[in-house]
Design a protein around this motif. Structure first.
Motif, PDB file in Angstrom:
ATOM      1  N   LYS A 579     -54.481   5.280  19.182  1.00 19.51           N
ATOM      2  CA  LYS A 579     -53.725   5.926  18.116  1.00 19.51           C
ATOM      3  C   LYS A 579     -53.261   7.303  18.576  1.00 19.51           C
ATOM      4  N   LYS A 580     -51.950   7.543  18.435  1.00 26.38           N
ATOM      5  CA  LYS A 580     -51.367   8.811  18.857  1.00 26.38           C
ATOM      6  C   LYS A 580     -50.502   9.384  17.739  1.00 26.38           C
ATOM      7  N   THR A 581     -50.418  10.701  17.718  1.00 28.52           N
ATOM      8  CA  THR A 581     -49.556  11.367  16.740  1.00 28.52           C
ATOM      9  C   THR A 581     -48.098  11.241  17.176  1.00 28.52           C
ATOM     10  N   PHE A 582     -47.267  10.742  16.282  1.00 21.11           N
ATOM     11  CA  PHE A 582     -45.844  10.574  16.580  1.00 21.11           C
ATOM     12  C   PHE A 582     -45.027  11.599  15.815  1.00 21.11           C
ATOM     13  N   ARG A 583     -44.129  12.279  16.533  1.00 24.07           N
ATOM     14  CA  ARG A 583     -43.115  13.144  15.924  1.00 24.07           C
ATOM     15  C   ARG A 583     -41.745  12.698  16.418  1.00 24.07           C
ATOM     16  N   PHE A 584     -40.734  12.936  15.624  1.00 22.39           N
ATOM     17  CA  PHE A 584     -39.389  12.556  16.029  1.00 22.39           C
ATOM     18  C   PHE A 584     -39.018  13.307  17.307  1.00 22.39           C
ATOM     19  N   PRO A 585     -38.442  12.631  18.305  1.00 25.53           N
ATOM     20  CA  PRO A 585     -38.018  13.317  19.534  1.00 25.53           C
ATOM     21  C   PRO A 585     -37.055  14.467  19.229  1.00 25.53           C
ATOM     22  N   GLN A 586     -37.187  15.578  19.953  1.00 27.69           N
ATOM     23  CA  GLN A 586     -36.370  16.767  19.707  1.00 27.69           C
ATOM     24  C   GLN A 586     -34.890  16.519  20.002  1.00 27.69           C
ATOM     25  N   GLN A 587     -34.636  15.597  20.920  1.00 31.27           N
ATOM     26  CA  GLN A 587     -33.256  15.319  21.327  1.00 31.27           C
ATOM     27  C   GLN A 587     -33.154  13.853  21.708  1.00 31.27           C
ATOM     28  N   CYS A 588     -32.006  13.248  21.479  1.00 35.08           N
ATOM     29  CA  CYS A 588     -31.848  11.855  21.904  1.00 35.08           C
ATOM     30  C   CYS A 588     -30.417  11.614  22.364  1.00 35.08           C
ATOM     31  N   LEU A 589     -30.274  10.609  23.232  1.00 34.21           N
ATOM     32  CA  LEU A 589     -28.951  10.191  23.691  1.00 34.21           C
ATOM     33  C   LEU A 589     -28.384   9.252  22.636  1.00 34.21           C
ATOM     34  N   PHE A 590     -27.374   9.709  21.924  1.00 35.97           N
ATOM     35  CA  PHE A 590     -26.794   8.961  20.809  1.00 35.97           C
ATOM     36  C   PHE A 590     -25.585   8.182  21.300  1.00 35.97           C
ATOM     37  N   THR A 591     -25.587   6.879  21.119  1.00 37.00           N
ATOM     38  CA  THR A 591     -24.480   6.029  21.553  1.00 37.00           C
ATOM     39  C   THR A 591     -23.706   5.534  20.330  1.00 37.00           C
ATOM     40  N   TYR A 592     -22.390   5.478  20.477  1.00 37.92           N
ATOM     41  CA  TYR A 592     -21.527   5.140  19.348  1.00 37.92           C
ATOM     42  C   TYR A 592     -20.239   4.509  19.856  1.00 37.92           C
ATOM     43  N   ASN A 593     -19.479   3.946  18.932  1.00 39.41           N
ATOM     44  CA  ASN A 593     -18.204   3.309  19.253  1.00 39.41           C
ATOM     45  C   ASN A 593     -17.077   4.205  18.749  1.00 39.41           C
ATOM     46  N   SER A 594     -16.419   4.904  19.666  1.00 40.34           N
ATOM     47  CA  SER A 594     -15.379   5.866  19.278  1.00 40.34           C
ATOM     48  C   SER A 594     -14.128   5.186  18.739  1.00 40.34           C
ATOM     49  N   LYS A 595     -14.025   3.856  18.895  1.00 42.40           N
ATOM     50  CA  LYS A 595     -12.834   3.139  18.449  1.00 42.40           C
ATOM     51  C   LYS A 595     -12.941   2.663  17.002  1.00 42.40           C
ATOM     52  N   GLU A 596     -14.111   2.811  16.382  1.00 43.56           N
ATOM     53  CA  GLU A 596     -14.244   2.387  14.989  1.00 43.56           C
ATOM     54  C   GLU A 596     -13.455   3.325  14.077  1.00 43.56           C
ATOM     55  N   MET A 597     -12.977   2.782  12.955  1.00 46.54           N
ATOM     56  CA  MET A 597     -12.165   3.569  12.031  1.00 46.54           C
ATOM     57  C   MET A 597     -12.955   4.732  11.443  1.00 46.54           C
ATOM     58  N   SER A 598     -14.195   4.470  11.043  1.00 44.75           N
ATOM     59  CA  SER A 598     -14.981   5.512  10.386  1.00 44.75           C
ATOM     60  C   SER A 598     -15.859   6.244  11.392  1.00 44.75           C
ATOM     61  N   GLN A 599     -15.682   7.552  11.471  1.00 47.41           N
ATOM     62  CA  GLN A 599     -16.538   8.410  12.294  1.00 47.41           C
ATOM     63  C   GLN A 599     -17.262   9.430  11.400  1.00 47.41           C
ATOM     64  N   LYS A 600     -17.633   8.978  10.196  1.00 51.70           N
ATOM     65  CA  LYS A 600     -18.306   9.830   9.222  1.00 51.70           C
ATOM     66  C   LYS A 600     -19.681  10.243   9.731  1.00 51.70           C
ATOM     67  N   ILE A 601     -20.031  11.507   9.505  1.00 54.13           N
ATOM     68  CA  ILE A 601     -21.373  11.989   9.851  1.00 54.13           C
ATOM     69  C   ILE A 601     -22.319  11.663   8.708  1.00 54.13           C
ATOM     70  N   PHE A 602     -23.435  11.008   9.024  1.00 53.48           N
ATOM     71  CA  PHE A 602     -24.456  10.712   8.025  1.00 53.48           C
ATOM     72  C   PHE A 602     -25.357  11.945   7.876  1.00 53.48           C
ATOM     73  N   SER A 603     -25.194  12.642   6.779  1.00 55.35           N
ATOM     74  CA  SER A 603     -25.904  13.907   6.590  1.00 55.35           C
ATOM     75  C   SER A 603     -27.401  13.719   6.375  1.00 55.35           C
ATOM     76  N   LYS A 604     -27.817  12.522   5.941  1.00 57.86           N
ATOM     77  CA  LYS A 604     -29.240  12.311   5.669  1.00 57.86           C
ATOM     78  C   LYS A 604     -30.036  11.904   6.898  1.00 57.86           C
ATOM     79  N   ASN A 605     -29.373  11.659   8.012  1.00 59.12           N
ATOM     80  CA  ASN A 605     -30.132  11.357   9.224  1.00 59.12           C
ATOM     81  C   ASN A 605     -30.826  12.613   9.722  1.00 59.12           C
ATOM     82  N   VAL A 606     -31.980  12.431  10.354  1.00 63.64           N
ATOM     83  CA  VAL A 606     -32.773  13.576  10.808  1.00 63.64           C
ATOM     84  C   VAL A 606     -32.114  14.307  11.977  1.00 63.64           C
TER      85      VAL A 606
END
Length: 754
Positions: A579-606
Motif C-alpha cells: 500500500k502506497k500513498t498516491f497523489r496526482f502527478p505534478q505534470q503529465c504529457l497530455f495527448t489530444y486530437n487537434s483536428k476535432e471541432m471542439s477544443q474546449k478546456i474542461f475547467s473541472k479537470n485537475v
C-alpha cells in the motif's frame, strides 16, 4: 533458450494452427513492429511439426542482406534441436521431413544465381520435385510479404504445389479477400511493454502557433530533437540504464544541399562523423557520393549504449533493421511533401529493453517535421497511436489530495495451478450441475453436448450445391477412426497445448489438471485428495474425450479462468499487498486530437488546459468527462493512467492465483466525498452487452472490497462502474454487478450524482 511466450503470442500461434488445420491456403499474419513475429512463427512451426509428419516449412525473406541467416539463427536459439537449413544445405542434401528452410528470394530469382540452373548437379527445382514425389508437403512462410509480391516470386511459389501460404507483414497489401487474416492487436503489444505507447507529433509546436520562425527548418527541428534526446538520455541514466537514445533524420530524396546543412548543424553541436556521434546510411556500404562515403559509423549502432546520437538516412531504412534505442524521427522536407511510410515509423517504435518505464517521456516516440502531408499520412495510418501532445500542470489546489494505492510486491508470483484446478472444478460443477458421482456426471455432460466414445470422430458434409451460399443445405456425416495411442497420443498433447495457450498456463500444468479432473489413475494415490474427480476415464477414453471435445473444453477452460468463483470473492491476502500513498502527478504529457471541432478546456479537470479533444478515450469515457464538466454535484475529476506505479491502482486476483493491477479510469471529487469510477462498454439498442472485459466482475468485487476497507477507516470514498444503456444514458452500478444494465443493480448516473 527458453522463451516465455506472451499471451497474445500464444493466441497468434493457436490461430495459425487452427487456420492451417482448417484448410486455409492463404493466411495473412498482420504483425506490427515489435510483436515478436519471428518468435511467433518459429514456435508455430515447432508446434505444427510435433503433430504432423511429412512436412517441410519454407521461410522466404526479402532484400540483399542476410535476413534468412538471421531468422535461422533465431529459430536455432528459440527452439532446441530445430532442424533448420539454408539454401546451401538444401543444395547439398535436399529436403527431409521436419525441415525448416530459410531462403532469401534473391538467391533464387536473380538471373546470375545458379541454384535453379540446369547442369550436372541436382538444382533447386529438382530437389523440390524429389521431395514432392517422396510424399513430403511444403508449407510456405513469406516474410515481409509487402515487398515480395512480384512475378518471379509467384513463379517460385508455384513449384512447391503447396496448400498453405502464410504471408507475414506489418503492412500487408493486395491480398485476396478470401484469405484468412490473423491480426495481432497493437494494443496487446503495447500493454506488454514491447513497443512505445504513443507517437507524439511535433510536441510543443502549439506554443509557437501564429509566430514567425526565425530559424530555418534544420535549426528549428534538430534543436527540438536534440533537446528531447538529452532529456531522454538523462532520464535513462537516472534509472541506472546506459541507453543512448538515437535521433533518425530522414532526408528528402532530392536535396544534397540540405544534407550539408544538417551535417554542419550537428558539427556545431560537437556531433560529427569524426567523433563517432553522427552516423549516415545513404547507400550500400562502400559506395560514395561526390567522393564521400555514405555509410559511416553503423557498426554496432543498434546496441543500446552505442556512441552515435543521430543517424542520417535518405530512403526508408532497410527492411528488417531494428534499433530499439531509436526514439526520435526528424523528417525534413523540400518543396514537395512526401508520403508517410509506416516502416520508417516502425524503426522508432520498439522499447530498448522490451519494457515500459512508467514514464511518459521514455514510453513515447517522437516525430518532428514541418511536412503537413507526412503528418497527415502518419495520423491516417497509425490512427490514435499518433497524436498531438503538450505538457500540462496540476492545479495547485489539488496537490494535497491523497488516496491509498494497492500495488503488487516486487517478487513476481507464479501462476498457482492449485487455485486454477479449484476454479475449473467449480466452473464444471456449476455449469453442468455435476456431483461426486462420475457416472452421473458423464450422462449430464453428454446431454449438454460432450461426446464420450473410444473412437475419434470427424464430421464433414456431402451432397451437391450450385452456390457456395448453399453450403448449409449439405448433409452432415460423422466418420469414426479407431483410437491409436501413438498417433492420437500426439494429437492429445497438441490439443492440451492449445488449451494451455488459451488460459496462459504451462502445458504441464494443464495436462495435470485434465488428468486430475477427468482420468482414473492406474495406481492408488496415498494421502487425501481434496478435489473430487468429475470423470473417471482410462487413458484411451481420456485421449478421445479431449480430441473429440476440444472446442467445448477450450471454451469451458477460458470461462473458468476468467469468471467469478467462490474462491474469488474472498479477496487478496492483505499481507501480499503493498500500500502506497498516491497523489496526482505534478505534470503529465497530455495527448489530444487537434483536428476535432471542439477544443474546449474542461475547467473541472485537475490539470490546467485539459481539452475536450483528449485522446486516447473511448466513447464512454468521452461521455463521462462531458457529464463531469456540466454536473453541479461534481467539483473536479482526474483521468487515471492505465499502467505503472505512478498511477492509482487496486489489486485483484485471477483464477490462477496471480495478482493483477486494476487501474480505475477516474477519480472524481464531489460535494460529499471522492468517487472511484471505472467506465465499461455499454449495451446496444437490442440490449446486448458491449463490455469485452471478461474480468469486469472480478474488478468490480475488488473495487467494492477496497472501498469497504477505506470506509471502515473513516474515509468518505465511494465507487462504481459506469456504462451506457441502449439509449445512450450513463448508468452506474455500486453494489451487485450484473452484465445486463436494465436491472435493479443499475441506476441512472444523474440520479445518483445530485
Amino acid at each position: 533458450m527458453n522463451i516465455e511466450l506472451l499471451p497474445f503470442q500464444r493466441f497468434a500461434i493457436a490461430d495459425l494452427q487452427n487456420a492451417v488445420e482448417s484448410g486455409h491456403k492463404e493466411i495473412i499474419l498482420k504483425s506490427c513492429t515489435g510483436s515478436g513475429k519471428t518468435i511467433i512463427l518459429t514456435h508455430f512451426m515447432d508446434e505444427y511439426l510435433k503433430c504432423h509428419n511429412n512436412t517441410v516449412f519454407m521461410w522466404f525473406t526479402p532484400g540483399k542482406g542476410n535476413l534468412e541467416e538471421q531468422s535461422k539463427k533465431k529459430m536455432d536459439l528459440y527452439i532446441h534441436n530445430a532442424q533448420t537449413k539454408l539454401l546451401s544445405d538444401i543444395m547439398t542434401s535436399g529436403f527431409s521431413d521436419g525441415d525448416c528452410c530459410f531462403i532469401n528470394w534473391e538467391l533464387l530469382n536473380k538471373d546470375k544465381n545458379n541454384a535453379r540452373k540446369e547442369g550436372e548437379h541436382t538444382n533447386f527445382d529438382e530437389h523440390v520435385k524429389k521431395a514432392l514425389d517422396s510424399g513430403l508437403e511444403f508449407k510456405l512462410i513469406i516474410d515481409e510479404s509487402h515487398v515480395a509480391d512480384t512475378v518471379k516470386t509467384k513463379g517460385i511459389v508455384d513449384i512447391f504445389n503447396t496448400n498453405t501460404i502464410i504471408r507475414a507483414s506489418a503492412t500487408p497489401k493486395g491480398y485476396d479477400k478470401s484469405a484468412k487474416l490473423i491480426e495481432i492487436d497493437e494494443a496487446d503489444v503495447i500493454n506488454q511493454g514491447l513497443i512505445k505507447k504513443l507517437l507524439v507529433i511535433n510536441e510543443g509546436f502549439g506554443l509557437i502557433e501564429g509566430k514567425t520562425l526565425e530559424d530555418n527548418q534544420v535549426d528549428f527541428l534538430l534543436s527540438k530533437a536534440l533537446e528531447k534526446q538529452r532529456l531522454l538520455r538523462s532520464k535513462f541514466l537516472s534509472r541506472g540504464s546506459n541507453i543512448n537514445p538515437l535521433i533518425l533524420v530522414q532526408m528528402p530524396n532530392t536535396s544534397d544541399a540540405l544534407l550539408e546543412s544538417v551535417e554542419k548543424w550537428f558539427e556545431s553541436q560537437k556531433i560529427s562523423y569524426e567523433n563517432g556521434q553522427l552516423a549516415i546510411w545513404m547507400s550500400e556500404k562502400g559506395k560514395k557520393t561526390g567522393g564521400i562515403t555514405m555509410h559511416e559509423n553503423l557498426d554496432g549502432i543498434e546496441k543500446n549504449d552505442a556512441i552515435p546520437v543521430a543517424m542520417i538516412f535518405k530512403m526508408a531504412v532497410a527492411t528488417g533493421w531494428d534499433c530499439p534505442r531509436a526514439h526520435i524521427l526528424v523528417k525534413l522536407r523540400d518543396n514537395m511533401g512526401e508520403a508517410f511510410e509506416i516502416q520508417t515509423f516502425g524503426r522508432i517504435r520498439r522499447m530498448p529493453e522490451a519494457k515500459h518505464y512508467n514514464d511518459d517521456d521514455l514510453d513515447s516516440c517522437y516525430l518532428y517535421t514541418l511536412d503537413d502531408k507526412f503528418v497527415e499520412g502518419a495520423k491516417q495510418q497509425i490512427g490514435k497511436g499518433a497524436l498531438d501532445a503538450s505538457l500540462i500542470n496540476l492545479k495547485p489546489e489539488y496537490k494535497e489530495i491523497e488516496l491509498v494505492s494497492e500495488q503488487r510486491p516486487d517478487i513476481e508470483e507464479p501462476n498457482d495451478s492449485k487455485k486454477a484446478v479449484v476454479s475449473i472444478t467449480e466452473h464444471f460443477r456449476t455449469k453442468y450441475n455435476l456431483s461426486d458421482d462420475a457416472v452421473e456426471n458423464q450422462k449430464k455432460m453428454e446431454t449438454d453436448g460432450y461426446v464420450f466414445t473410444d473412437y475419434i470422430t470427424n464430421s464433414t458434409r456431402y451432397g451437391s450445391i450450385h452456390l457456395t451460399s448453399q453450403v448449409d443445405q449439405l448433409k452432415g456425416v460423422d466418420f469414426k477412426t479407431p483410437l491409436n495411442t501413438h498417433t492420437h497420443g500426439r494429437e492429445y498433447h497438441h490439443q492440451v497445448g492449445r488449451i494451455s495457450t488459451d488460459v496462459s498456463l504451462e502445458y504441464d500444468k494443464v495436462n495435470a489438471i485434465v488428468r486430475r479432473l477427468f482420468c482414473e489413475p492406474s495406481y492408488k494415490k496415498t494421502g487425501r485428495n481434496k478435489i473430487k474427480k468429475l470423470l473417471k476415464l482410462d487413458t484411451r477414453p481420456l485421449y478421445a474425450f479431449v480430441i473429440n471435445n476440444i472446442d467445448l473444453l477450450r471454451e469451458d477452460f477460458k470461462e473458468a479462468m476468467t469468471g467469478q468463483t467462490a474462491q474469488g470473492t474472498l479477496g487478496i491476502n492483505s499481507g501480499t499487498v503493498v500500500k502506497k500513498t498516491f497523489r496526482f502527478p505534478q505534470q503529465c504529457l497530455f495527448t489530444y486530437n487537434s483536428k476535432e471541432m471542439s477544443q474546449k478546456i474542461f475547467s473541472k479537470n485537475v490539470y490546467a488546459n485539459y481539452l475536450e479533444s483528449a485522446e486516447i478515450r473511448s466513447s464512454g469515457e468521452k461521455a463521462f468527462e462531458r457529464f463531469c464538466e456540466r454536473n453541479n454535484y461534481i467539483q473536479w475529476f482526474y483521468k487515471n493512467g492505465d499502467k505503472g506505479t505512478d498511477y492509482y491502482s487496486v489489486l485483484y486476483e485471477d483464477n490462477n492465483g496471480k495478482q493483477r493491477a486494476f487501474y480505475p479510469d477516474y477519480v472524481v471529487g464531489t460535494t460529499t466525498g471522492i468517487w472511484i469510477i471505472e467506465t465499461k462498454g455499454g449495451e446496444d439498442k437490442s440490449g446486448n452487452s458491449q463490455d469485452i472485459d471478461r474480468f469486469s466482475p472480478k474488478k468490480f468485487e475488488a473495487l467494492k472490497n477496497y472501498i469497504q476497507i477505506q470506509q471502515n477507516d473513516g474515509k468518505q470514498i465511494f465507487g462504481g462502474f459506469v456504462r451506457r444503456d441502449g439509449s445512450e444514458n450513463l448508468c452506474i452500478c455500486t453494489d451487485n454487478y450484473s452484465e445486463q444494465i436494465v436491472t435493479p443493480n443499475w441506476k441512472l448516473l444523474e440520479e445518483v450524482f445530485k
